[in-house]
Write an enzyme that holds these catalytic residues in place. Structure first.
Site, short mmCIF file in Angstrom:
data_model
loop_
_atom_site.label_atom_id
_atom_site.label_comp_id
_atom_site.label_asym_id
_atom_site.label_seq_id
_atom_site.Cartn_x
_atom_site.Cartn_y
_atom_site.Cartn_z
N TYR A 24 0.79 -1.23 0.00
CA TYR A 24 0.00 0.00 0.00
C TYR A 24 0.83 1.29 0.00
O TYR A 24 0.26 2.38 0.00
CB TYR A 24 -0.96 -0.01 1.20
CG TYR A 24 -1.94 -1.14 1.15
CD1 TYR A 24 -2.89 -1.22 0.15
CD2 TYR A 24 -1.91 -2.17 2.11
CE1 TYR A 24 -3.80 -2.27 0.08
CE2 TYR A 24 -2.81 -3.23 2.05
CZ TYR A 24 -3.75 -3.27 1.04
OH TYR A 24 -4.64 -4.30 0.97
N HIS A 102 -8.86 1.96 -5.76
CA HIS A 102 -8.05 1.02 -4.97
C HIS A 102 -6.59 1.36 -5.16
O HIS A 102 -6.15 1.59 -6.30
CB HIS A 102 -8.30 -0.43 -5.43
CG HIS A 102 -9.73 -0.83 -5.27
ND1 HIS A 102 -10.27 -1.14 -4.04
CD2 HIS A 102 -10.73 -0.91 -6.16
CE1 HIS A 102 -11.55 -1.41 -4.21
NE2 HIS A 102 -11.85 -1.27 -5.48
O1 CA2 Z 1 -6.02 -1.64 -2.78
C1 CA2 Z 1 -6.90 -1.11 -2.08
O2 CA2 Z 1 -7.00 0.11 -1.93
C2 CA2 Z 1 -7.89 -2.00 -1.32
O3 CA2 Z 1 -9.18 -1.39 -1.38
C3 CA2 Z 1 -7.39 -2.07 0.10
C4 CA2 Z 1 -8.18 -3.04 0.99
C5 CA2 Z 1 -8.31 -4.40 0.32
O4 CA2 Z 1 -9.15 -5.24 1.10
C6 CA2 Z 1 -8.86 -4.29 -1.08
O5 CA2 Z 1 -8.90 -5.59 -1.65
C7 CA2 Z 1 -7.99 -3.38 -1.93
C8 CA2 Z 1 -7.49 -3.22 2.34
C9 CA2 Z 1 -7.21 -1.97 3.08
C10 CA2 Z 1 -6.25 -2.29 4.17
O6 CA2 Z 1 -5.37 -1.21 4.31
C11 CA2 Z 1 -4.21 -1.41 4.98
C12 CA2 Z 1 -3.27 -0.42 4.88
C13 CA2 Z 1 -2.07 -0.56 5.53
C14 CA2 Z 1 -1.82 -1.68 6.29
C15 CA2 Z 1 -2.76 -2.67 6.41
C16 CA2 Z 1 -3.97 -2.54 5.75
#
Ligand code: CA2
Length: 145
Positions: A24, A102
């Site tokens: 991310y 995303h």
């Molecule tokens: O890629 C994306 O922006 C997502 O929407 C992020 C979601 C995931 O479930 C989707 O499939 C794709 C997850 C968000 C979790 O964000 C975090 C950020 C940093 C550390 C841990 C989790």
């Protein structure tokens, strides 16, 4: 009157910049929101932001947006993308045009991330461009929605 926009972020996106930077990136949510507000202001628009780990909070905010006259929504629904009929129903119910964003490329990841309950209703979907995806989505929402 200034165009009103809403930026929504779903569960766990408050952790941006602190964990899983390989997936991310290193940008924090506060940085993304500040940049989005500045971008909107420069274009003469107003942008409100909400991140919530709770599905119902996001749904309440979407319903309130209709009453406030919000004209476009940019939403990263987080994991709710792949599970939430209720979030889809809320967006359909208010009929405010929205962009789904995303950070990661969900199609390069696990197969359960390949389906979104929202995409069919979205004006557009941006994925895999990292935090730039928010800027691009907001620019599109200001110009086109
Ligand atoms: O890629 C994306 O922006 C997502 O929407 C992020 C979601 C995931 O479930 C989707 O499939 C794709 C997850 C968000 C979790 O964000 C975090 C950020 C940093 C550390 C841990 C989790």
């Amino acid at each position: 009157m200034a165009k009103k926009l809403l930026l929504l972020n779903g569960p766990n996106l408050n952790l941006l910049g602190s964990r899983e930077p390989e997936v991310y990136g290193a940008t924090t949510l506060a940085e993304i929101e500040q940049a989005a507000i500045a971008l909107a202001q420069a274009a003469g628009a107003e942008l409100a932001c909400l991140q919530s780990n709770h599905e119902g909070d996001l749904i309440d905010r979407i319903q309130a947006a209709k009453a406030e006259g919000v004209e476009a929504i940019v939403i990263n629904p987080g994991g709710l993308t792949h599970t939430s009929v209720a979030l889809r129903d809320a967006l359909a119910g208010v009929a405010i045009p929205f962009v789904e964003v995303h950070i990661s490329n969900i199609y390069k990841r696990e197969s359960f991330r390949h389906h979104s309950y929202l995409s069919e209703l979205a004006a557009g979907v941006v994925c895999g461009l990292g935090p730039d995806g928010y800027r691009i989505s907001i620019e599109f929402a200001i110009k086109k929605l």
